[in-house]
Design an enzyme around this catalytic site. Structure first.
Site, PDB file in Angstrom:
ATOM      1  CE  LYS A 277      -3.704  -2.490   2.427  1.00  0.00           C
ATOM      2  NZ  LYS A 277      -4.645  -2.476   3.590  1.00  0.00           N
TER       3      LYS A 277
ATOM      4  CE1 TYR B 105      -9.175  -3.835   0.662  1.00  0.00           C
ATOM      5  CE2 TYR B 105      -8.725  -1.673  -0.246  1.00  0.00           C
ATOM      6  CZ  TYR B 105      -8.301  -2.804   0.440  1.00  0.00           C
ATOM      7  OH  TYR B 105      -7.004  -2.885   0.911  1.00  0.00           O
TER       8      TYR B 105
ATOM      9  CG  ASN C  58      -3.467  -2.665   7.088  1.00  0.00           C
ATOM     10  OD1 ASN C  58      -3.440  -2.100   5.996  1.00  0.00           O
ATOM     11  ND2 ASN C  58      -4.425  -3.511   7.426  1.00  0.00           N
TER      12      ASN C  58
ATOM     13  CG  HIS D 292      -4.633  -6.708  -0.434  1.00  0.00           C
ATOM     14  ND1 HIS D 292      -5.860  -6.868   0.182  1.00  0.00           N
ATOM     15  CD2 HIS D 292      -4.624  -7.588  -1.468  1.00  0.00           C
ATOM     16  CE1 HIS D 292      -6.544  -7.797  -0.469  1.00  0.00           C
ATOM     17  NE2 HIS D 292      -5.824  -8.242  -1.471  1.00  0.00           N
TER      18      HIS D 292
ATOM     19  CD  GLU E  58      -7.980  -9.772  -3.765  1.00  0.00           C
ATOM     20  OE1 GLU E  58      -6.803 -10.126  -3.530  1.00  0.00           O
ATOM     21  OE2 GLU E  58      -8.839  -9.646  -2.869  1.00  0.00           O
TER      22      GLU E  58
HETATM   23  P1  IDP Z   1      -7.451  -7.410   5.317  1.00  0.00           P
HETATM   24  O1  IDP Z   1      -6.685  -6.325   4.596  1.00  0.00           O
HETATM   25  O2  IDP Z   1      -6.661  -7.965   6.474  1.00  0.00           O
HETATM   26  O3  IDP Z   1      -7.976  -8.478   4.405  1.00  0.00           O
HETATM   27  P2  IDP Z   1     -10.170  -6.345   5.413  1.00  0.00           P
HETATM   28  O4  IDP Z   1     -11.165  -6.591   6.485  1.00  0.00           O
HETATM   29  O5  IDP Z   1     -10.376  -7.003   4.079  1.00  0.00           O
HETATM   30  O6  IDP Z   1      -8.712  -6.707   5.998  1.00  0.00           O
HETATM   31  O7  IDP Z   1     -10.080  -4.771   5.213  1.00  0.00           O
HETATM   32  C1  IDP Z   1      -9.378  -4.233   4.135  1.00  0.00           C
HETATM   33  C2  IDP Z   1      -8.558  -3.044   4.605  1.00  0.00           C
HETATM   34  O8  IDP Z   1      -9.451  -2.021   5.031  1.00  0.00           O
HETATM   35  C3  IDP Z   1      -7.672  -3.326   5.812  1.00  0.00           C
HETATM   36  O9  IDP Z   1      -6.436  -3.900   5.491  1.00  0.00           O
HETATM   37  C4  IDP Z   1      -7.517  -1.944   6.392  1.00  0.00           C
HETATM   38  O10 IDP Z   1      -6.530  -1.183   5.687  1.00  0.00           O
HETATM   39  C5  IDP Z   1      -8.884  -1.324   6.111  1.00  0.00           C
HETATM   40  N1  IDP Z   1      -9.766  -1.474   7.277  1.00  0.00           N
HETATM   41  C6  IDP Z   1     -10.417  -2.581   7.678  1.00  0.00           C
HETATM   42  N2  IDP Z   1     -11.139  -2.365   8.790  1.00  0.00           N
HETATM   43  C7  IDP Z   1     -10.935  -1.062   9.089  1.00  0.00           C
HETATM   44  C8  IDP Z   1     -11.420  -0.211  10.154  1.00  0.00           C
HETATM   45  O11 IDP Z   1     -12.172  -0.622  11.016  1.00  0.00           O
HETATM   46  N3  IDP Z   1     -10.976   1.089  10.108  1.00  0.00           N
HETATM   47  C9  IDP Z   1     -10.142   1.569   9.165  1.00  0.00           C
HETATM   48  N4  IDP Z   1      -9.681   0.808   8.159  1.00  0.00           N
HETATM   49  C10 IDP Z   1     -10.065  -0.486   8.125  1.00  0.00           C
HETATM   50 MG    MG Z   2      -9.410  -8.409   2.917  1.00  0.00          MG
END
Ligand code: IDP
Ligand code: MG
Length: 160
Positions: A20, A60, A123, A126, A137
């Site tokens: 990212k 997403y 974070n 991905h 994807e």
């Molecule tokens: P993942 O990346 O571990 O698969 P997902 O639930 O698919 O997690 O969410 C995608 C991305 O959306 C996360 O990596 C994070 O950057 C963002 N995200 C998920 N939940 C939250 C939240 O509660 N607040 C802010 N950003 C979030």
């Molecule tokens: Mg995800």
């Protein structure tokens, strides 16, 4: 071809890994690539690009109705991303383990998120969560011609 019968019949997977904008800005690209490379996975596609709203709404799709989606989209549009496809045995589930939990504070030390970041909205990386989503994807972020079939000279040193 020198490939063994075993390597042909085992479940080879491809996973979509994307560094990212914060991972690119903070200079963690090489470290993330190195982890997948030294694990033994095979790099079959890679490029640096800007995401687009359209790509992110598809990527997403399950999150577009979440309250945090606009911030997530702006974060993902804030700079270049590095898109990669890594191939190998159980690459999808292992890639998720290598990334760590979505919330970096819950990611174990030794994982990418556990070692390099703090907040869920920053974070750095991905990884596909299922083989089905990985295939979607990969098709979303790459043209078919950009994903390469090639034989690694390490094949028989990685797989028995
Ligand atoms: P993942 O990346 O571990 O698969 P997902 O639930 O698919 O997690 O969410 C995608 C991305 O959306 C996360 O990596 C994070 O950057 C963002 N995200 C998920 N939940 C939250 C939240 O509660 N607040 C802010 N950003 C979030
Ligand atoms: Mg995800």
């Amino acid at each position: 071809s020198p490939r063994s019968v075993n390597s042909l019949s085992m479940a080879m997977e491809r996973t979509y890994i994307m560094i990212k904008p914060d991972g690119v800005q903070r200079g963690i690209v090489g470290n993330i690539i190195s982890r997948f490379e030294t694990k033994g996975y095979k790099l079959v596609a890679m490029k640096t690009r800007m995401a687009t709203k359209e790509l992110l709404e598809k990527h997403y799709a399950d999150l577009t109705s979440k309250p945090f989606f606009p911030k997530l989209r702006d974060y993902m549009l804030s700079g270049p991303v590095v898109s990669m496809v890594w191939e190998g045995k159980e690459a999808v589930s292992t890639g998720r383990k290598m990334l760590g939990a979505t919330n970096p504070l819950e990611s174990a030390p030794g994982t990418i998120r556990g070692d390099f970041c703090i907040e869920v909205g920053r974070n750095i990386c991905h990884g596909s969560d299922s083989v089905e989503n990985a295939n979607k994807e990969i098709a979303l972020w790459f043209d078919e011609s950009e994903v390469l079939d090639w034989e690694s000279h390490s094949q028989s040193w990685l797989y028995e």
